[in-house]
Design an enzyme around this catalytic site. Structure first.
Site, PDB file in Angstrom:
ATOM      1  N   ARG A  78      -4.504  32.133  46.695  1.00 38.14           N
ATOM      2  CA  ARG A  78      -5.831  32.037  47.328  1.00 38.14           C
ATOM      3  C   ARG A  78      -6.488  30.652  47.289  1.00 38.14           C
ATOM      4  O   ARG A  78      -7.582  30.495  47.824  1.00 38.14           O
ATOM      5  CB  ARG A  78      -6.807  33.060  46.717  1.00 38.14           C
ATOM      6  CG  ARG A  78      -6.351  34.504  46.883  1.00 38.14           C
ATOM      7  CD  ARG A  78      -6.589  35.021  48.278  1.00 38.14           C
ATOM      8  NE  ARG A  78      -6.292  36.432  48.385  1.00 38.14           N
ATOM      9  CZ  ARG A  78      -5.359  36.963  49.183  1.00 38.14           C
ATOM     10  NH1 ARG A  78      -4.627  36.180  49.963  1.00 38.14           N
ATOM     11  NH2 ARG A  78      -5.170  38.249  49.217  1.00 38.14           N
ATOM     12  N   ASP A 137       4.108  40.289  45.886  1.00 40.25           N
ATOM     13  CA  ASP A 137       3.094  40.226  46.945  1.00 40.25           C
ATOM     14  C   ASP A 137       1.693  40.319  46.316  1.00 40.25           C
ATOM     15  O   ASP A 137       0.792  40.956  46.850  1.00 40.25           O
ATOM     16  CB  ASP A 137       3.297  41.324  47.995  1.00 40.25           C
ATOM     17  CG  ASP A 137       2.417  41.104  49.228  1.00 40.25           C
ATOM     18  OD1 ASP A 137       1.799  40.035  49.355  1.00 40.25           O
ATOM     19  OD2 ASP A 137       2.352  42.023  50.067  1.00 40.25           O
TER      20      ASP A 137
END
Lengths: 313, 429
Positions: free
Chosen positions: B64, B305
């Site tokens: 992120r 993931d």
């Protein structure tokens, strides 16, 4: 004795005994209809909010009348134009209502599962007034009530549900309720409108309406949402009407006591012809009346009512 | 610092020595692996009853940063990685700005050098802005340190673009990591299409949406000879097609995530958004196919993931919540509990899928415990039973589907480049 859970989110989570309790209570509520003064003090002091994220005059008004006849304080909130536009989150809206001391919230939403999110966020009772393609339990209950009233029973009946099963919350609440009370259910639709796994709900799947109607005691006709045509589920309304519309000639082929139902509002001339909608065998308007009785019963039972004799005094 | 890890079970399928023994590390490297090694002046770590493994490598996670540092940063994400036993992670390009040029790749690497707890290998975007139209500057990104290319989260819908990308990426010997979902078939779906989507009244995504793209992309891979890796496989047919393509000698590989091989769509029964993920959790037949694919070697990699999301974003209407779940801290224990204790994989196979194979596919100097190798290694206690608790999660986000779940085996100690990073239940600052 049967007791309802805190919230009514769907008929999937109720057992036969709980469904019967609601229907029996609704019978007592229906007595009020014949009175000159249609008001009982049963819910005096209780605050009920209708929280509608999707327009529905029919269902909202039905709840409103039910609440008013039972002397509840009612507040109607149509949310699409207010808090959502301001970016307020759903959970925040729920907590705000909770802080205002609301006893019961009736919610309609275009997204499946939103009543569950509400019920998990507040201590108030929650009634699902239709959520996406999930469930519409009060419609399911009023359909059950109407069938039982006309046929005297539900067990053993052959019920056909025809129309957009894929997107229908009414179909699913009907299926749960009917199969729990012992009816045999057949769903009829073009293959494009039959959802995956529906066979595991204990229903028969049929694409030939004439064949399905042959042994039917009840046909429940679902509204075709005209806007869905753009998704190519079927070529034209004309062709749909020809293959899946209930018209007079189809009605004549069926049993003479076939009960015709439609949750409304109907697209006359598409899924149902006008002649069938006003036919002696049709109970469409009575369904609306029964809707008020069923909703009165639910408001009463969820806010703590136990003995149905209390309702009338 | 010199350490001697004594008496542990060394599970080392890519190295020369496996079995109960000692491991000596010094100056960032493995010095010796074997039995009864001389201790000399090393810090002794008793590892009887424990397992000593090469550090785990996650070839698919989302850190992120840059762009959503409220959800995760390279610092917090790599702390989570280390806590889960991952000494290296490859992070996806769908940051903001997108990692579609050397500048963002260099930024990620520089942040990782400053704050990283584990090694970070950035993945570059295949197309500019993840728009699926024009190729991103793969050459410059490869030179800057991108180990692979992916538009993960978005399918390359234009087959001509995929063809070009595969042909062009061959210049740099980097694989393309593909997210496979035909958007028109997935439409507005929010979960697997099947019995449960009908029960819940939520629009479904058919397995067909993934299968159609895998079929198409295998043909393109065959035509171009390109190196294709399928991200987060979730369907039975997808596994079958991958197996068939491998039999035909294509340069293809695939990964499965712990959530896809552990959970099914029934987990969505209460509309809990923690279980909303892309591709969606599917039905039992698909879950079992993934397990079989892992067992028979069709699926070589387990990847997390890891996709952090804030509480505010997840705590809302199911259909409006973002897809994704975190996974770095639970991956090993979930895989151990489900696959090793469940009889699907041996511990050696598990290490291959979590370390050896990702290293090979991404050409990383890791995945092995051999004298001269960098000392990225972990000690695991296979008997440690624990319950996943949100307050113990190191990631900035707590969107784990395994919260409340009882798991077996836990990573106890972690070294990255021979430096102790995690010891017992605490980070070594």
């Amino acid at each position: 004795m049967a007791k309802l859970p805190k919230d009514l989110l769907g008929l999937r989570e109720l057992n036969a005994e709980q469904i019967q309790l609601i229907l029996d209570t609704a019978t007592a509520c229906k007595d009020i209809f014949s009175r000159d003064l249609k008001k009982v003090p049963t819910l005096r002091g209780k605050t009920v909010v209708t929280l509608f994220f999707e327009p529905s005059t029919r269902t909202r008004t039905s709840f409103e009348i039910a609440g008013k006849w039972m002397s509840a304080d009612l507040v109607n909130l149509t949310v699409s134009s207010s808090s959502v536009a301001k970016g307020e989150s759903f959970v925040d809206t729920a907590r705000t209502l909770e802080a205002m001391g609301v006893d019961l919230i009736i919610i309609r939403h275009s997204l499946g599962g939103t009543p569950r999110l509400l019920a998990d966020s507040v201590a108030a009772h929650v009634i699902n007034a239709g959520d996406g393609a999930h469930e519409h339990p009060t419609q399911g209950l009023l359909d059950l009530y109407s069938i039982r009233e006309k046929k005297g029973r539900i067990a053993g009946l052959n019920v056909v549900i025809v129309g957009d099963i894929l997107h229908s919350r009414v179909a699913k609440s009907n299926i749960y309720g009917l199969t729990k009370l012992g009816a045999k259910v057949t769903v009829v639709a073009p293959p494009t409108l039959i959802p995956k796994g529906i066979g595991e709900f204990g229903v028969t799947i049929e694409t030939d309406l004439d064949k399905a109607l042959r042994d039917a005691d009840v046909v429940n006709i679902l509204r075709i949402q005209l806007e869905r045509q753009t998704k190519a589920y079927f070529p034209t309304l004309r062709e749909y009407s020809k293959l899946f519309g209930v018209n007079l000639s189809r009605l004549r082929q069926a049993r003479p006591d076939l009960l015709v139902m439609h949750p409304g509002p109907a697209n006359l001339g598409v899924e149902i012809s006008e002649e069938v909608s006003v036919h002696d065998q049709s109970v469409i308007t009575e369904q609306v009346t029964n809707g008020v009785a069923v909703r009165m019963a639910l408001l009463y039972l969820l806010t703590g009512g136990g003995n149905k004799d209390e309702i009338l005094h | 610092m010199k350490y001697c890890i004594k008496g542990g079970e060394i599970v080392n399928p890519a190295g020369e020595y496996s079995g109960v023994g000692d491991l000596l590390l010094d100056a960032g490297q493995v010095v010796a692996v074997g039995q009864e090694l001389p201790v000399e002046d090393a810090v002794i770590i008793q590892a009887e009853g424990k397992m000593v493994l090469p550090g785990l490598i996650d070839m698919h996670c989302h850190l992120r940063e840059p762009g959503r540092e409220d959800e995760e940063t390279i610092a917090s994400g790599t702390r989570a990685a280390v806590k889960g036993g991952f000494t290296a992670v490859a992070c996806m390009a769908n940051t903001n700005p997108v990692a579609d040029g050397a500048v963002v790749i260099e930024y990620v690497l520089s942040k990782a050098r400053q704050n990283g707890w584990a090694k970070v290998y950035p993945i570059g975007a295949i197309t500019k802005g993840l728009k699926g139209e024009e190729l991103a500057e793969m050459g410059e990104m490869a030179e800057a340190g991108a180990v692979a290319f992916s538009d993960d989260g978005k399918t390359l819908t234009n087959p001509a673009v995929l063809r070009s990308a595969l042909e062009y990426a061959a210049l740099f010997d980097r694989p393309l990591l593909l997210h496979e979902e035909e958007p028109k078939l997935a439409d507005a779906g929010v979960m697997h299409e099947g019995y449960w989507s009908t029960v819940l009244g939520l629009p479904g995504i058919p397995a067909l949406a993934e299968d159609v793209m895998i079929a198409r992309d295998l043909l393109i891979a065959e035509y171009t000879g390109g190196k294709v890796h399928f991200c987060h496989l979730s369907t039975a047919k997808g596994v079958g097609m991958l197996a068939e393509a491998k039999r035909r000698g294509l340069n293809v590989s695939g990964e499965a995530t712990p959530h896809h091989f552990t959970l099914t769509d029934q987990a969505l029964e209460n509309y809990d958004t923690a279980f909303r993920v892309s591709p969606p959790l599917r039905s039992e037949e698909h879950r079992e196919a993934l397990r079989r694919g892992l067992q028979d070697g069709t699926i070589q990699v387990i990847a997390t993931d890891h996709a952090p999301h804030s509480l505010e974003e997840k705590h809302r209407e199911f259909a409006l919540a973002p897809t994704g779940m975190i996974g770095l801290e639970t991956a090993f224990s979930v895989a151990w509990t489900e696959l090793v204790l469940g009889g699907w994989l041996t511990k050696e196979q598990l290490v291959e899928k979590l370390s050896v194979n990702p290293a090979r596919l991404l050409n990383l100097p890791a995945g092995r415990l051999q004298p001269g190798d960098l000392a990225d290694l972990i000690i695991v206690d296979p008997e440690w039973e624990w319950v996943v608790k949100p307050e113990e999660i190191a990631s900035k986000s707590k969107n784990s589907p395994f919260i409340g779940r009882k798991l077996k085996a836990r990573v106890e100690t972690v070294w990255v480049n021979g430096i102790l990073k995690y010891d017992g239940q605490k980070f070594v600052e």
